[in-house]
Motif scaffolding. Structure first.
Motif, PDB file in Angstrom:
ATOM      1  N   PHE A  25      37.352  69.385  10.681  1.00 31.36           N
ATOM      2  CA  PHE A  25      36.272  68.421  10.911  1.00 31.36           C
ATOM      3  C   PHE A  25      36.573  67.476  12.065  1.00 31.36           C
ATOM      4  O   PHE A  25      35.680  67.161  12.873  1.00 31.36           O
ATOM      5  N   HIS A  26      37.813  67.004  12.188  1.00 24.51           N
ATOM      6  CA  HIS A  26      38.129  66.016  13.231  1.00 24.51           C
ATOM      7  C   HIS A  26      37.874  66.586  14.624  1.00 24.51           C
ATOM      8  O   HIS A  26      37.457  65.857  15.533  1.00 24.51           O
ATOM      9  N   ILE A  27      38.079  67.883  14.794  1.00 18.65           N
ATOM     10  CA  ILE A  27      37.829  68.524  16.084  1.00 18.65           C
ATOM     11  C   ILE A  27      36.332  68.685  16.315  1.00 18.65           C
ATOM     12  O   ILE A  27      35.798  68.335  17.369  1.00 18.65           O
ATOM     13  N   VAL A  28      35.644  69.227  15.306  1.00 20.17           N
ATOM     14  CA  VAL A  28      34.205  69.465  15.429  1.00 20.17           C
ATOM     15  C   VAL A  28      33.457  68.138  15.599  1.00 20.17           C
ATOM     16  O   VAL A  28      32.517  68.045  16.391  1.00 20.17           O
ATOM     17  N   TRP A  29      33.886  67.118  14.875  1.00 16.09           N
ATOM     18  CA  TRP A  29      33.225  65.818  14.980  1.00 16.09           C
ATOM     19  C   TRP A  29      33.341  65.265  16.392  1.00 16.09           C
ATOM     20  O   TRP A  29      32.364  64.783  16.979  1.00 16.09           O
ATOM     21  N   SER A  30      34.513  65.342  16.966  1.00 15.36           N
ATOM     22  CA  SER A  30      34.730  64.834  18.319  1.00 15.36           C
ATOM     23  C   SER A  30      33.805  65.520  19.326  1.00 15.36           C
ATOM     24  O   SER A  30      33.160  64.869  20.149  1.00 15.36           O
ATOM     25  N   LYS A  31      33.724  66.833  19.243  1.00 11.19           N
ATOM     26  CA  LYS A  31      32.896  67.585  20.182  1.00 11.19           C
ATOM     27  C   LYS A  31      31.404  67.363  19.913  1.00 11.19           C
ATOM     28  O   LYS A  31      30.584  67.383  20.836  1.00 11.19           O
ATOM     29  N   THR A  32      31.048  67.165  18.643  1.00 12.55           N
ATOM     30  CA  THR A  32      29.642  66.963  18.305  1.00 12.55           C
ATOM     31  C   THR A  32      29.155  65.588  18.769  1.00 12.55           C
ATOM     32  O   THR A  32      28.028  65.453  19.269  1.00 12.55           O
ATOM     33  N   VAL A  33      29.977  64.567  18.628  1.00 10.27           N
ATOM     34  CA  VAL A  33      29.600  63.220  19.086  1.00 10.27           C
ATOM     35  C   VAL A  33      29.287  63.235  20.574  1.00 10.27           C
ATOM     36  O   VAL A  33      28.308  62.629  21.028  1.00 10.27           O
ATOM     37  N   ARG A  34      30.092  63.965  21.345  1.00  5.83           N
ATOM     38  CA  ARG A  34      29.894  64.011  22.788  1.00  5.83           C
ATOM     39  C   ARG A  34      28.779  64.968  23.197  1.00  5.83           C
ATOM     40  O   ARG A  34      28.013  64.690  24.115  1.00  5.83           O
ATOM     41  N   GLY A  35      28.709  66.090  22.507  1.00 10.23           N
ATOM     42  CA  GLY A  35      27.752  67.120  22.921  1.00 10.23           C
ATOM     43  C   GLY A  35      26.409  67.060  22.233  1.00 10.23           C
ATOM     44  O   GLY A  35      25.393  67.473  22.806  1.00 10.23           O
ATOM     45  N   ARG A  36      26.366  66.559  20.995  1.00 11.19           N
ATOM     46  CA  ARG A  36      25.122  66.512  20.238  1.00 11.19           C
ATOM     47  C   ARG A  36      25.004  65.156  19.547  1.00 11.19           C
ATOM     48  O   ARG A  36      25.097  65.063  18.313  1.00 11.19           O
ATOM     49  N   PRO A  37      24.849  64.070  20.303  1.00  9.64           N
ATOM     50  CA  PRO A  37      24.887  62.721  19.713  1.00  9.64           C
ATOM     51  C   PRO A  37      23.844  62.483  18.637  1.00  9.64           C
ATOM     52  O   PRO A  37      24.122  61.800  17.646  1.00  9.64           O
ATOM     53  N   LYS A  38      22.625  63.009  18.805  1.00  7.89           N
ATOM     54  CA  LYS A  38      21.596  62.804  17.775  1.00  7.89           C
ATOM     55  C   LYS A  38      21.978  63.507  16.476  1.00  7.89           C
ATOM     56  O   LYS A  38      21.800  62.960  15.382  1.00  7.89           O
TER      57      LYS A  38
ATOM     58  N   LYS B 151      39.013  61.310  23.207  1.00  7.47           N
ATOM     59  CA  LYS B 151      40.388  61.759  23.345  1.00  7.47           C
ATOM     60  C   LYS B 151      40.421  63.268  23.209  1.00  7.47           C
ATOM     61  O   LYS B 151      39.721  63.848  22.380  1.00  7.47           O
ATOM     62  N   SER B 152      41.212  63.935  24.021  1.00  5.73           N
ATOM     63  CA  SER B 152      41.258  65.388  24.005  1.00  5.73           C
ATOM     64  C   SER B 152      41.613  65.922  22.622  1.00  5.73           C
ATOM     65  O   SER B 152      42.517  65.416  21.945  1.00  5.73           O
ATOM     66  N   THR B 153      40.888  66.955  22.195  1.00  9.19           N
ATOM     67  CA  THR B 153      41.190  67.618  20.922  1.00  9.19           C
ATOM     68  C   THR B 153      42.271  68.675  21.084  1.00  9.19           C
ATOM     69  O   THR B 153      42.806  69.171  20.098  1.00  9.19           O
ATOM     70  N   GLY B 154      42.551  69.049  22.326  1.00  7.48           N
ATOM     71  CA  GLY B 154      43.515  70.114  22.564  1.00  7.48           C
ATOM     72  C   GLY B 154      42.907  71.494  22.532  1.00  7.48           C
ATOM     73  O   GLY B 154      43.581  72.489  22.802  1.00  7.48           O
ATOM     74  N   LEU B 155      41.611  71.586  22.196  1.00  6.58           N
ATOM     75  CA  LEU B 155      40.935  72.874  22.160  1.00  6.58           C
ATOM     76  C   LEU B 155      39.985  72.998  23.341  1.00  6.58           C
ATOM     77  O   LEU B 155      39.247  72.072  23.655  1.00  6.58           O
ATOM     78  N   ALA B 156      39.995  74.147  23.983  1.00  5.78           N
ATOM     79  CA  ALA B 156      39.114  74.384  25.116  1.00  5.78           C
ATOM     80  C   ALA B 156      37.671  74.502  24.656  1.00  5.78           C
ATOM     81  O   ALA B 156      37.381  74.778  23.490  1.00  5.78           O
ATOM     82  N   SER B 157      36.755  74.287  25.592  1.00 12.41           N
ATOM     83  CA  SER B 157      35.336  74.521  25.377  1.00 12.41           C
ATOM     84  C   SER B 157      34.862  75.486  26.440  1.00 12.41           C
ATOM     85  O   SER B 157      35.296  75.422  27.589  1.00 12.41           O
ATOM     86  N   ASP B 158      33.988  76.402  26.043  1.00 12.06           N
ATOM     87  CA  ASP B 158      33.442  77.350  27.010  1.00 12.06           C
ATOM     88  C   ASP B 158      32.101  76.811  27.454  1.00 12.06           C
ATOM     89  O   ASP B 158      31.088  76.998  26.795  1.00 12.06           O
ATOM     90  N   SER B 159      32.073  76.120  28.605  1.00  8.61           N
ATOM     91  CA  SER B 159      30.852  75.427  29.030  1.00  8.61           C
ATOM     92  C   SER B 159      30.240  76.053  30.261  1.00  8.61           C
ATOM     93  O   SER B 159      29.620  75.389  31.073  1.00  8.61           O
TER      94      SER B 159
END
Length: 377
Positions: free
Chosen positions: A294-307, A334-342
Protein backbone atom coordinates in the motif's frame (compact mmCIF):
# COMPACT_ATOMS: atom_id res chain seq x y z
CA UNK A 1 -13.60 -17.03 -42.60
CA UNK A 2 -17.02 -16.22 -44.00
CA UNK A 3 -17.73 -12.83 -45.53
CA UNK A 4 -19.37 -11.33 -42.44
CA UNK A 5 -16.59 -12.46 -40.11
CA UNK A 6 -13.92 -11.13 -42.46
CA UNK A 7 -15.68 -7.77 -42.61
CA UNK A 8 -15.96 -7.48 -38.82
CA UNK A 9 -12.33 -8.50 -38.28
CA UNK A 10 -10.96 -6.19 -40.95
CA UNK A 11 -12.82 -3.26 -39.42
CA UNK A 12 -11.52 -4.16 -35.96
CA UNK A 13 -7.96 -4.35 -37.28
CA UNK A 14 -8.31 -0.99 -38.99
CA UNK A 15 -9.58 0.62 -35.78
CA UNK A 16 -7.15 -1.04 -33.37
CA UNK A 17 -3.97 -0.92 -35.44
CA UNK A 18 -4.37 1.73 -38.18
CA UNK A 19 -0.60 1.92 -38.65
CA UNK A 20 -0.62 -1.61 -40.10
CA UNK A 21 -1.79 -0.98 -43.64
CA UNK A 22 -3.87 -3.85 -45.02
CA UNK A 23 -3.10 -7.55 -44.93
CA UNK A 24 0.60 -7.12 -45.66
CA UNK A 25 1.11 -4.94 -42.61
CA UNK A 26 -0.19 -7.63 -40.29
CA UNK A 27 2.07 -10.30 -41.79
CA UNK A 28 5.14 -8.27 -42.75
CA UNK A 29 7.52 -9.87 -40.23
CA UNK A 30 6.45 -13.43 -41.15
CA UNK A 31 6.51 -14.50 -37.49
CA UNK A 32 3.92 -17.21 -38.17
CA UNK A 33 6.61 -19.09 -40.11
CA UNK A 34 9.74 -18.08 -38.20
CA UNK A 35 8.94 -17.68 -34.49
CA UNK A 36 9.66 -20.71 -32.29
CA UNK A 37 6.54 -21.61 -30.32
CA UNK A 38 8.08 -24.74 -28.83
CA UNK A 39 7.61 -25.20 -25.10
CA UNK A 40 11.18 -26.47 -24.74
CA UNK A 41 12.51 -23.09 -25.89
CA UNK A 42 11.64 -21.57 -22.49
CA UNK A 43 14.31 -21.67 -19.78
CA UNK A 44 11.94 -21.77 -16.82
CA UNK A 45 13.72 -20.24 -13.81
CA UNK A 46 11.03 -19.08 -11.35
CA UNK A 47 10.19 -20.98 -8.17
CA UNK A 48 6.90 -22.87 -7.94
CA UNK A 49 5.01 -23.27 -4.68
CA UNK A 50 1.83 -25.18 -3.88
CA UNK A 51 -0.56 -22.87 -2.02
CA UNK A 52 -1.56 -25.74 0.26
CA UNK A 53 1.96 -25.68 1.72
CA UNK A 54 2.20 -21.90 2.10
CA UNK A 55 0.31 -19.78 4.64
CA UNK A 56 -0.70 -16.23 3.82
CA UNK A 57 1.89 -14.84 6.21
CA UNK A 58 4.60 -17.00 4.66
CA UNK A 59 3.61 -15.73 1.21
CA UNK A 60 3.96 -12.15 2.40
CA UNK A 61 7.33 -12.82 4.05
CA UNK A 62 8.87 -14.88 1.24
CA UNK A 63 7.44 -13.23 -1.89
CA UNK A 64 5.17 -10.18 -1.54
CA UNK A 65 7.25 -8.10 0.85
CA UNK A 66 10.62 -8.75 -0.88
CA UNK A 67 8.96 -8.27 -4.29
CA UNK A 68 9.89 -11.73 -5.55
CA UNK A 69 7.98 -13.31 -8.47
CA UNK A 70 6.62 -16.79 -7.92
CA UNK A 71 4.41 -19.32 -9.69
CA UNK A 72 1.60 -20.65 -7.49
CA UNK A 73 0.05 -24.06 -8.03
CA UNK A 74 -3.17 -25.41 -6.53
CA UNK A 75 -4.95 -22.04 -6.43
CA UNK A 76 -7.27 -23.00 -9.30
CA UNK A 77 -8.04 -26.59 -8.32
CA UNK A 78 -11.67 -25.89 -7.45
CA UNK A 79 -12.44 -23.30 -10.13
CA UNK A 80 -15.48 -24.12 -12.29
CA UNK A 81 -13.60 -22.29 -15.05
CA UNK A 82 -11.20 -25.22 -15.36
CA UNK A 83 -14.10 -27.20 -16.88
CA UNK A 84 -16.38 -24.47 -18.19
CA UNK A 85 -13.87 -22.24 -19.99
CA UNK A 86 -13.27 -24.32 -23.08
CA UNK A 87 -13.44 -22.74 -26.52
CA UNK A 88 -16.49 -24.81 -27.37
CA UNK A 89 -18.46 -23.97 -24.23
CA UNK A 90 -17.54 -20.28 -24.26
CA UNK A 91 -18.59 -20.04 -27.90
CA UNK A 92 -21.88 -21.75 -27.20
CA UNK A 93 -22.72 -19.48 -24.26
CA UNK A 94 -21.23 -16.15 -25.34
CA UNK A 95 -20.99 -16.31 -29.14
CA UNK A 96 -23.09 -13.18 -29.70
CA UNK A 97 -21.47 -11.17 -26.91
CA UNK A 98 -19.00 -8.48 -27.96
CA UNK A 99 -15.57 -8.65 -26.33
CA UNK A 100 -12.86 -6.02 -26.34
CA UNK A 101 -9.87 -6.80 -28.56
CA UNK A 102 -8.20 -3.38 -28.74
CA UNK A 103 -8.61 0.39 -28.56
CA UNK A 104 -8.76 3.00 -31.29
CA UNK A 105 -6.67 6.16 -31.38
CA UNK A 106 -9.31 8.04 -29.38
CA UNK A 107 -9.18 5.50 -26.56
CA UNK A 108 -12.53 3.87 -27.35
CA UNK A 109 -12.84 0.10 -27.08
CA UNK A 110 -12.79 -2.00 -30.22
CA UNK A 111 -15.24 -4.86 -29.67
CA UNK A 112 -16.18 -7.84 -31.80
CA UNK A 113 -18.60 -10.73 -31.22
CA UNK A 114 -16.93 -13.80 -29.79
CA UNK A 115 -17.99 -16.03 -32.67
CA UNK A 116 -16.17 -13.79 -35.16
CA UNK A 117 -13.04 -13.54 -33.03
CA UNK A 118 -12.81 -17.29 -32.54
CA UNK A 119 -13.24 -17.92 -36.25
CA UNK A 120 -10.49 -15.38 -36.98
CA UNK A 121 -8.12 -16.84 -34.40
CA UNK A 122 -8.50 -20.28 -35.93
CA UNK A 123 -7.77 -19.08 -39.46
CA UNK A 124 -5.04 -16.43 -39.24
CA UNK A 125 -1.27 -16.17 -39.55
CA UNK A 126 -0.80 -12.58 -38.39
CA UNK A 127 2.47 -11.57 -36.75
CA UNK A 128 0.75 -10.41 -33.55
CA UNK A 129 -2.94 -11.34 -33.77
CA UNK A 130 -5.92 -9.60 -32.24
CA UNK A 131 -7.04 -11.17 -29.00
CA UNK A 132 -9.52 -10.64 -26.21
CA UNK A 133 -8.43 -8.49 -23.27
CA UNK A 134 -11.74 -7.43 -21.77
CA UNK A 135 -11.68 -5.31 -18.62
CA UNK A 136 -15.40 -4.51 -18.51
CA UNK A 137 -16.88 -8.02 -18.66
CA UNK A 138 -17.99 -7.79 -15.02
CA UNK A 139 -20.20 -4.79 -15.85
CA UNK A 140 -22.17 -6.61 -18.56
CA UNK A 141 -25.43 -8.39 -17.75
CA UNK A 142 -24.43 -11.66 -19.39
CA UNK A 143 -20.64 -11.63 -19.48
CA UNK A 144 -20.47 -10.98 -15.73
CA UNK A 145 -21.46 -14.63 -15.26
CA UNK A 146 -17.80 -15.37 -15.89
CA UNK A 147 -17.17 -14.06 -12.36
CA UNK A 148 -18.95 -17.12 -10.98
CA UNK A 149 -16.39 -19.44 -12.51
CA UNK A 150 -13.32 -18.40 -10.51
CA UNK A 151 -12.30 -16.94 -7.17
CA UNK A 152 -9.49 -14.59 -6.28
CA UNK A 153 -6.59 -16.56 -4.76
CA UNK A 154 -6.43 -16.17 -1.01
CA UNK A 155 -3.25 -14.08 -0.91
CA UNK A 156 -4.76 -11.32 -3.06
CA UNK A 157 -8.27 -10.92 -1.62
CA UNK A 158 -7.57 -7.98 0.68
CA UNK A 159 -7.42 -5.56 -2.23
CA UNK A 160 -7.52 -2.05 -0.77
CA UNK A 161 -8.71 -0.59 -4.06
CA UNK A 162 -12.05 -2.18 -3.19
CA UNK A 163 -12.46 0.84 -0.90
CA UNK A 164 -12.20 3.29 -3.79
CA UNK A 165 -15.16 4.40 -5.87
CA UNK A 166 -15.78 2.01 -8.77
CA UNK A 167 -16.04 4.85 -11.27
CA UNK A 168 -12.65 6.21 -10.20
CA UNK A 169 -10.78 2.94 -9.80
CA UNK A 170 -8.36 2.24 -12.67
CA UNK A 171 -9.14 -0.84 -14.82
CA UNK A 172 -7.95 -3.82 -12.82
CA UNK A 173 -9.60 -7.09 -13.90
CA UNK A 174 -9.48 -8.74 -17.31
CA UNK A 175 -10.78 -11.84 -19.08
CA UNK A 176 -8.13 -12.87 -21.60
CA UNK A 177 -8.37 -15.20 -24.59
CA UNK A 178 -5.90 -15.29 -27.45
CA UNK A 179 -4.03 -17.40 -30.00
CA UNK A 180 -0.36 -18.18 -30.48
CA UNK A 181 1.88 -15.12 -31.05
CA UNK A 182 -0.49 -12.69 -29.32
CA UNK A 183 0.69 -11.13 -26.10
CA UNK A 184 1.73 -8.15 -23.99
CA UNK A 185 4.72 -5.94 -24.78
CA UNK A 186 7.33 -5.12 -22.14
CA UNK A 187 5.89 -2.89 -19.41
CA UNK A 188 5.49 -2.18 -15.70
CA UNK A 189 2.00 -2.26 -14.23
CA UNK A 190 0.57 1.15 -13.29
CA UNK A 191 0.60 2.90 -9.91
CA UNK A 192 2.98 0.39 -8.34
CA UNK A 193 0.29 -2.30 -8.26
CA UNK A 194 1.15 -5.98 -8.22
CA UNK A 195 -0.71 -8.54 -10.33
CA UNK A 196 -1.78 -12.15 -10.46
CA UNK A 197 -2.44 -14.06 -13.67
CA UNK A 198 -4.20 -17.43 -13.64
CA UNK A 199 -4.05 -19.62 -16.74
CA UNK A 200 -6.99 -21.92 -17.47
CA UNK A 201 -5.69 -23.40 -20.72
CA UNK A 202 -2.74 -23.10 -23.09
CA UNK A 203 0.81 -21.92 -22.38
CA UNK A 204 2.30 -18.47 -21.81
CA UNK A 205 5.95 -17.52 -22.07
CA UNK A 206 7.10 -14.83 -19.63
CA UNK A 207 10.26 -12.79 -19.18
CA UNK A 208 10.59 -10.59 -16.08
CA UNK A 209 13.21 -8.01 -15.11
CA UNK A 210 13.84 -6.23 -11.79
CA UNK A 211 12.69 -2.65 -11.44
CA UNK A 212 16.28 -1.35 -11.63
CA UNK A 213 16.70 -2.57 -15.23
CA UNK A 214 17.31 0.45 -17.51
CA UNK A 215 14.41 1.08 -19.82
CA UNK A 216 16.66 1.57 -22.83
CA UNK A 217 17.92 -2.00 -22.46
CA UNK A 218 14.41 -3.42 -22.76
CA UNK A 219 12.58 -1.40 -25.38
CA UNK A 220 12.64 -2.32 -29.08
CA UNK A 221 13.60 0.60 -31.29
CA UNK A 222 11.50 1.64 -34.26
CA UNK A 223 14.46 0.84 -36.50
CA UNK A 224 14.50 -2.81 -35.41
CA UNK A 225 10.80 -3.40 -34.76
CA UNK A 226 9.01 -1.05 -37.13
CA UNK A 227 5.27 -0.83 -36.54
CA UNK A 228 5.45 -4.03 -34.47
CA UNK A 229 8.09 -2.73 -32.05
CA UNK A 230 5.68 -2.74 -29.11
CA UNK A 231 4.49 -6.32 -29.57
CA UNK A 232 5.58 -9.18 -27.33
CA UNK A 233 6.56 -11.40 -30.23
CA UNK A 234 8.86 -8.68 -31.56
CA UNK A 235 10.46 -8.30 -28.13
CA UNK A 236 11.18 -12.04 -27.95
CA UNK A 237 12.59 -11.92 -31.47
CA UNK A 238 14.78 -8.82 -31.04
CA UNK A 239 15.63 -8.23 -27.36
CA UNK A 240 15.48 -11.69 -25.82
CA UNK A 241 18.42 -13.07 -27.85
CA UNK A 242 20.49 -10.14 -26.59
CA UNK A 243 19.74 -11.12 -22.98
CA UNK A 244 21.44 -14.47 -23.60
CA UNK A 245 24.73 -12.94 -24.72
CA UNK A 246 27.76 -12.62 -22.44
CA UNK A 247 27.68 -8.86 -23.02
CA UNK A 248 24.24 -8.51 -21.37
CA UNK A 249 24.60 -7.17 -17.78
CA UNK A 250 24.30 -10.15 -15.46
CA UNK A 251 22.37 -8.17 -12.85
CA UNK A 252 19.63 -7.62 -15.42
CA UNK A 253 19.27 -11.19 -16.67
CA UNK A 254 15.58 -12.11 -17.10
CA UNK A 255 13.61 -14.51 -15.01
CA UNK A 256 11.68 -16.83 -17.32
CA UNK A 257 8.43 -18.72 -16.89
CA UNK A 258 6.62 -21.30 -18.95
CA UNK A 259 3.16 -20.89 -17.44
CA UNK A 260 1.02 -24.02 -17.71
CA UNK A 261 -2.72 -24.60 -17.18
CA UNK A 262 -3.67 -24.35 -13.52
CA UNK A 263 -0.76 -22.07 -12.62
CA UNK A 264 -0.96 -18.54 -11.23
CA UNK A 265 1.90 -16.09 -11.74
CA UNK A 266 2.51 -13.43 -9.08
CA UNK A 267 4.12 -10.28 -10.54
CA UNK A 268 5.31 -7.86 -7.83
CA UNK A 269 4.90 -4.14 -8.40
CA UNK A 270 7.70 -2.47 -10.32
CA UNK A 271 8.83 -5.55 -12.25
CA UNK A 272 9.15 -5.24 -16.02
CA UNK A 273 7.43 -8.13 -17.77
CA UNK A 274 6.52 -9.32 -21.25
CA UNK A 275 4.27 -12.24 -22.18
CA UNK A 276 3.63 -14.11 -25.43
CA UNK A 277 1.07 -16.87 -25.95
CA UNK A 278 2.53 -20.09 -27.35
CA UNK A 279 -0.86 -21.55 -28.27
CA UNK A 280 -4.53 -20.74 -27.70
CA UNK A 281 -4.80 -19.48 -24.13
CA UNK A 282 -7.61 -18.57 -21.74
CA UNK A 283 -6.81 -16.69 -18.56
CA UNK A 284 -7.97 -14.16 -15.99
CA UNK A 285 -5.73 -11.51 -14.46
CA UNK A 286 -6.03 -8.73 -11.93
CA UNK A 287 -3.97 -5.85 -10.52
CA UNK A 288 -4.24 -5.22 -6.79
CA UNK A 289 -3.03 -3.33 -3.75
CA UNK A 290 -2.74 -5.07 -0.38
CA UNK A 291 -1.57 -3.67 2.97
CA UNK A 292 1.90 -5.00 2.10
CA UNK A 293 2.42 -2.78 -0.96
CA UNK A 294 0.00 0.00 0.00
CA UNK A 295 2.74 2.52 0.87
CA UNK A 296 4.11 2.26 -2.67
CA UNK A 297 0.75 2.36 -4.44
CA UNK A 298 -0.44 5.23 -2.25
CA UNK A 299 2.60 7.34 -3.09
CA UNK A 300 2.16 6.84 -6.82
CA UNK A 301 -1.61 7.34 -6.65
CA UNK A 302 -1.35 10.67 -4.78
CA UNK A 303 0.93 12.00 -7.50
CA UNK A 304 -0.69 10.38 -10.50
CA UNK A 305 -4.38 10.22 -9.56
CA UNK A 306 -4.99 12.92 -6.91
CA UNK A 307 -8.80 12.86 -7.16
CA UNK A 308 -8.86 9.09 -6.77
CA UNK A 309 -6.50 9.31 -3.77
CA UNK A 310 -8.69 11.90 -2.04
CA UNK A 311 -11.86 9.81 -2.21
CA UNK A 312 -9.96 6.62 -1.46
CA UNK A 313 -8.42 8.14 1.67
CA UNK A 314 -11.79 9.29 3.02
CA UNK A 315 -13.20 5.79 2.69
CA UNK A 316 -10.12 4.20 4.24
CA UNK A 317 -10.41 6.51 7.26
CA UNK A 318 -13.92 5.21 7.89
CA UNK A 319 -13.48 1.53 7.04
CA UNK A 320 -9.74 0.78 7.37
CA UNK A 321 -8.34 3.40 9.75
CA UNK A 322 -5.13 1.42 10.25
CA UNK A 323 -4.40 1.78 6.52
CA UNK A 324 -5.25 5.49 6.54
CA UNK A 325 -2.61 5.91 9.24
CA UNK A 326 -0.04 4.38 6.88
CA UNK A 327 -1.10 6.91 4.25
CA UNK A 328 -0.54 9.71 6.77
CA UNK A 329 3.07 8.61 7.23
CA UNK A 330 3.92 8.32 3.53
CA UNK A 331 5.79 11.15 1.82
CA UNK A 332 4.41 10.85 -1.75
CA UNK A 333 7.25 12.92 -3.16
CA UNK A 334 9.97 10.64 -1.86
CA UNK A 335 11.18 7.93 -4.21
CA UNK A 336 9.53 4.53 -3.71
CA UNK A 337 12.45 2.76 -5.33
CA UNK A 338 10.16 1.26 -7.96
CA UNK A 339 10.28 2.31 -11.59
CA UNK A 340 7.25 3.58 -13.49
CA UNK A 341 6.64 2.92 -17.16
CA UNK A 342 5.50 6.35 -18.34
CA UNK A 343 6.17 6.06 -22.05
CA UNK A 344 3.84 7.31 -24.73
CA UNK A 345 2.23 4.99 -27.24
CA UNK A 346 0.75 5.14 -30.68
CA UNK A 347 -0.80 1.72 -30.99
CA UNK A 348 0.46 -0.78 -28.46
CA UNK A 349 1.94 -1.16 -25.04
CA UNK A 350 4.72 1.43 -25.18
CA UNK A 351 7.00 3.33 -27.50
CA UNK A 352 10.49 4.73 -27.16
CA UNK A 353 9.86 8.13 -25.62
CA UNK A 354 10.22 9.06 -21.94
CA UNK A 355 12.97 8.54 -19.42
CA UNK A 356 14.16 5.40 -17.67
CA UNK A 357 14.40 6.95 -14.22
CA UNK A 358 13.43 4.75 -11.29
CA UNK A 359 10.78 7.22 -10.24
CA UNK A 360 8.67 9.13 -12.73
CA UNK A 361 5.24 10.67 -12.39
CA UNK A 362 2.19 8.63 -13.30
CA UNK A 363 -0.29 10.24 -15.65
CA UNK A 364 -4.00 10.84 -15.43
CA UNK A 365 -6.37 8.00 -16.30
CA UNK A 366 -7.15 9.65 -19.62
CA UNK A 367 -3.45 9.94 -20.43
CA UNK A 368 -2.93 6.38 -19.27
CA UNK A 369 -5.58 5.13 -21.68
CA UNK A 370 -4.02 7.06 -24.52
CA UNK A 371 -0.47 6.04 -23.73
CA UNK A 372 -0.98 2.39 -22.83
CA UNK A 373 -3.48 0.99 -25.28
CA UNK A 374 -2.67 -2.69 -25.08
CA UNK A 375 -1.22 -3.83 -21.75
CA UNK A 376 -2.20 -7.50 -21.87
CA UNK A 377 -1.10 -10.67 -20.20
Amino acid sequence: MDKRTRKRINQAKKNARPELKGTRGWKKMNYAATFDLGLDSVHDSVERVDIHTLTHQEFIRRYEKPLKPVVLTGAMDNWPAMKKWTIERLKRKYKNQRFKCGEDDEGYSVKVKLKHLLEYMKNQNDDSPLYIFDGSFAEHSKKKRLLRNYEIPEYFRDDLFNYSEDKRRPPHRWFVLGPARSGTGIHIDPLGTSAWNSLVSGHKRWALFPTTTPRELLKVSGKLGGNQRDEAITWFSVIYPQTQLSTWPQEFKPLEILQKPGETVFVPGGWWHVVVNLDMTIAVTQNFCTPTNFHIVWSKTVRGRPKLSKHWYETLKRKRPEIAKIADRVDPYKSTGLASDSSSSSSSSDSDSSSSSSESSSSSEEDHKRKHKRYRK
